[in-house]
Design an enzyme around this catalytic site. Structure first.
Site, short mmCIF file in Angstrom:
data_model
loop_
_atom_site.label_atom_id
_atom_site.label_comp_id
_atom_site.label_asym_id
_atom_site.label_seq_id
_atom_site.Cartn_x
_atom_site.Cartn_y
_atom_site.Cartn_z
N GLU A 243 0.89 -1.17 0.00
CA GLU A 243 0.00 0.00 0.00
C GLU A 243 0.92 1.21 0.00
O GLU A 243 1.47 1.56 1.04
CB GLU A 243 -0.89 0.00 1.25
CG GLU A 243 -1.87 -1.16 1.34
CD GLU A 243 -3.07 -1.00 0.42
OE1 GLU A 243 -3.15 -0.01 -0.32
OE2 GLU A 243 -3.94 -1.89 0.43
N CYS A 277 -2.82 8.81 3.14
CA CYS A 277 -2.42 8.28 1.83
C CYS A 277 -3.49 8.57 0.78
O CYS A 277 -3.19 9.06 -0.30
CB CYS A 277 -2.17 6.79 1.93
SG CYS A 277 -3.54 5.88 2.64
P1 NAD Z 1 8.24 5.15 4.48
O1 NAD Z 1 8.25 4.29 3.26
O2 NAD Z 1 9.37 6.09 4.67
O3 NAD Z 1 8.23 4.22 5.77
C1 NAD Z 1 7.15 3.32 6.05
C2 NAD Z 1 7.65 2.22 6.97
O4 NAD Z 1 8.52 1.37 6.26
C3 NAD Z 1 8.45 2.71 8.17
O5 NAD Z 1 8.19 1.84 9.26
C4 NAD Z 1 9.89 2.57 7.70
O6 NAD Z 1 10.79 2.44 8.75
C5 NAD Z 1 9.77 1.28 6.89
N1 NAD Z 1 10.72 1.08 5.81
C6 NAD Z 1 11.02 1.94 4.81
N2 NAD Z 1 11.90 1.36 3.96
C7 NAD Z 1 12.11 0.10 4.43
C8 NAD Z 1 12.90 -1.00 4.00
N3 NAD Z 1 13.65 -0.93 2.92
N4 NAD Z 1 12.84 -2.13 4.72
C9 NAD Z 1 12.08 -2.23 5.82
N5 NAD Z 1 11.33 -1.23 6.29
C10 NAD Z 1 11.35 -0.08 5.60
O7 NAD Z 1 6.84 5.91 4.53
P2 NAD Z 1 6.37 6.99 5.62
O8 NAD Z 1 7.05 8.29 5.32
O9 NAD Z 1 6.46 6.43 6.98
O10 NAD Z 1 4.81 7.11 5.27
C11 NAD Z 1 4.30 8.03 4.36
C12 NAD Z 1 4.04 7.34 3.04
O11 NAD Z 1 3.19 6.24 3.24
C13 NAD Z 1 3.33 8.23 2.04
O12 NAD Z 1 3.90 8.05 0.76
C14 NAD Z 1 1.90 7.69 2.06
O13 NAD Z 1 1.16 7.93 0.88
C15 NAD Z 1 2.14 6.25 2.29
N6 NAD Z 1 0.95 5.60 2.82
C16 NAD Z 1 0.24 4.75 2.02
C17 NAD Z 1 -0.92 4.16 2.49
C18 NAD Z 1 -1.75 3.24 1.63
O14 NAD Z 1 -2.66 2.60 2.16
N7 NAD Z 1 -1.48 3.13 0.35
C19 NAD Z 1 -1.36 4.44 3.79
C20 NAD Z 1 -0.62 5.31 4.58
C21 NAD Z 1 0.54 5.88 4.09
#
Ligand code: NAD
Length: 469
Positions: A243, A277
């Site tokens: 997601e 999101c």
């Molecule tokens: P992010 O990708 O920076 O981090 C999300 C999570 O993933 C965090 O816990 C981070 O530590 C972890 N993470 C990131 N890269 C990783 C890797 N390579 N391996 C393991 N873990 C990893 O995102 P964010 O800044 O926390 O959240 C905002 C983003 O999330 C926005 O782009 C938003 O649109 C998206 N989002 C999407 C949905 C959806 O349902 N599609 C819902 C909420 C947020």
């Protein structure tokens, strides 16, 4: 049920060096989160592996009963959880924010517990009898973001548990306390080892995405994070639900009533102060009603109080972190210097404590301006003028993401026709971002793949097995 102070103290007492978490509204400390190392991660995974056969053997009815009890536990601690969420994430207690999010956790647990899932008879023609069953995958890693940290954790945890998997959760480093507290409360009702949290940095968390004992990763976060996880999970061929980020378009058709839709457009765009999101992030309005929509939306937006989340008057809060604050401030500055017209807000006040960015509406902006083309993920909405439906649809579809979208019209049949032309996982009509535990939700294009919620979402946490004979 524990008091707020006891809940926080129990988290601070968890093994692992403490890291202070600060309130984004005040800059004051909220509590101490453990910083888990690879050893802790390995122990959590081993515990989940050991607990999984027993949990699976309970069957759907007993697991659903446990989810219902877990929902009761969330409700018993609802006010403490909401306060912690407000202090750590920044969202106000009031409005569609912290209490709402905790309520959604209980609602999703209950709804997921009650979804029907029977084996399907695919062929039964006298010669062949083929049935489709869904078996547990094993251990699921749940990796989530900081915007709706508790609710999104439950979206991942509830269907995984219901399907007989055990779960290791890795919360965002920005909001670990909320998820640690939520899991502590859920674990009042779950057997040991079934659900655990690893509160670690991204580097340690990345191990979950390549770990041979993890069968599936439920990931909600940025598109860049999703790409990294696809790569790191490839060697062990993990199942993935991704997601990812979006940049949702809303199209206001010429027959819409500006006054009637303004409030719902506002919340579609500014829910969780825009850090959602599937929030409306680009609003396309027909030339004939452009000025009226701008006027009505400005009037609604002006009346929405922003401030410290613990103040019951507020319905909008700060950005959760400085990096996100800077993204929003820089995008609005770039829009201003391109000549776009600011209807409301638009001036960052760097002197005040906390990451408050004012509610901002920007009109007469080009479609290729970065405030339109990039996911701003904050309280700034660009409003773009269009003159034909074809032009609006082309612009809405012009990006490489497609999570949600919306069409606004007094004629629902006409709106449905336009909706069918939009490339996104969901198109809402006369609302935006309304998710429902019974209805599948997921992204198109680079907003990800796989769906959550509903029976389709449950099936995604199982391995399909055909019994043929
Ligand atoms: P992010 O990708 O920076 O981090 C999300 C999570 O993933 C965090 O816990 C981070 O530590 C972890 N993470 C990131 N890269 C990783 C890797 N390579 N391996 C393991 N873990 C990893 O995102 P964010 O800044 O926390 O959240 C905002 C983003 O999330 C926005 O782009 C938003 O649109 C998206 N989002 C999407 C949905 C959806 O349902 N599609 C819902 C909420 C947020």
């Amino acid at each position: 049920m524990e008091t707020y102070d006891a809940l926080l103290a129990s988290i601070s007492a968890l093994p692992g060096t403490g890291r202070t978490i600060f309130n984004p509204a005040t800059g004051e400390p909220v509590g101490e989160a453990p910083v888990h190392t690879l050893d802790v991660l390995e122990k959590s995974v081993a515990g989940a592996v050991a607990a999984q056969p027993g949990w699976a053997a309970l069957g759907h009815d007993a697991r659903s009963a446990a989810l219902l009890k877990a929902a009761d536990a969330v409700e018993r601690s609802a006010e403490e959880l909401a306060r912690l969420l407000s202090c750590e994430q920044g969202k106000p207690l009031n409005g569609p924010n912290a209490r709402f999010e905790v309520g959604a956790c209980a609602a999703w647990l209950r709804a997921t517990a009650s979804l029907p899932l029977e084996p399907e008879t695919i062929v039964d023609d006298g010669e062949t009898r083929a049935e489709l069953h869904y078996k547990p995958i094993g251990v699921v890693a749940a990796i989530g973001p900081w915007n709706w940290p508790m609710m999104i954790a439950v979206w991942q945890i509830a269907p995984a548990l219901r399907m007989g998997n055990t779960v290791v959760v890795k919360p965002s480093g920005n909001t670990p306390l909320s998820v640690l507290a939520l899991v502590k409360v859920l674990n009042e009702e779950l057997p040991e080892g079934v659900l655990s949290v690893v509160s670690c940095g991204r580097d340690v968390g990345a191990r979950l995405t390549e770990h041979p004992a993890i069968g599936k990763v439920m990931f909600t976060g940025s598109t860049a994070g999703g790409r990294a996880i696809i790569k790191s999970s490839a060697d062990t061929v993990k199942r993935l639900t991704l997601e990812l980020g979006g940049n949702d378009a809303g199209i206001v058709l010429p027959d819409a009533d500006p006054q009637a839709i303004a409030q719902d457009i506002f919340w579609g765009a500014f829910l969780n102060t825009g850090q959602t999101c599937a929030a409306l992030k680009r609003l396309y309005v027909h030339d004939s009603i452009y000025d009226a929509v701008c006027e009505e939306l400005t009037a609604v937006a002006k009346a929405m109080p922003m401030g410290n989340g613990l103040d019951e008057n507020n319905v909008l809060g700060p950005l959760q972190n400085k990096a996100q604050y800077d993204v929003v401030a820089n995008l609005v500055e770039a829009a201003k210097s391109s000549g776009a017209r600011v209807l409301l807000g638009g001036d960052a006040d760097a002197d005040q404590p906390g990451y408050f960015y004012p509610t901002t509406l920007v009109a007469d902006i080009d479609n290729d301006n970065p405030l339109v083309a990039e996911e701003q993920f904050g309280p700034a909405l660009p409003i773009i003028r269009y003159s034909t439906i074809d032009e609006a649809v082309e612009k809405a579809n012009g990006l490489d993401v497609g999570l949600g979208a919306s069409v606004w019209s007094s004629d629902v049949a006409e709106a449905r026709k336009v909706a069918a032309r939009i490339q996104s996982g969901t198109v809402w009509i006369n609302r935006h971002g309304a998710v429902d535990p019974r209805i599948p939700f997921g992204g198109a294009k680079q907003s990800g793949y796989g769906v959550e919620f509903g029976v389709e979402g449950l099936k995604a946490l199982g391995v399909p097995q055909v019994i043929n004979g």
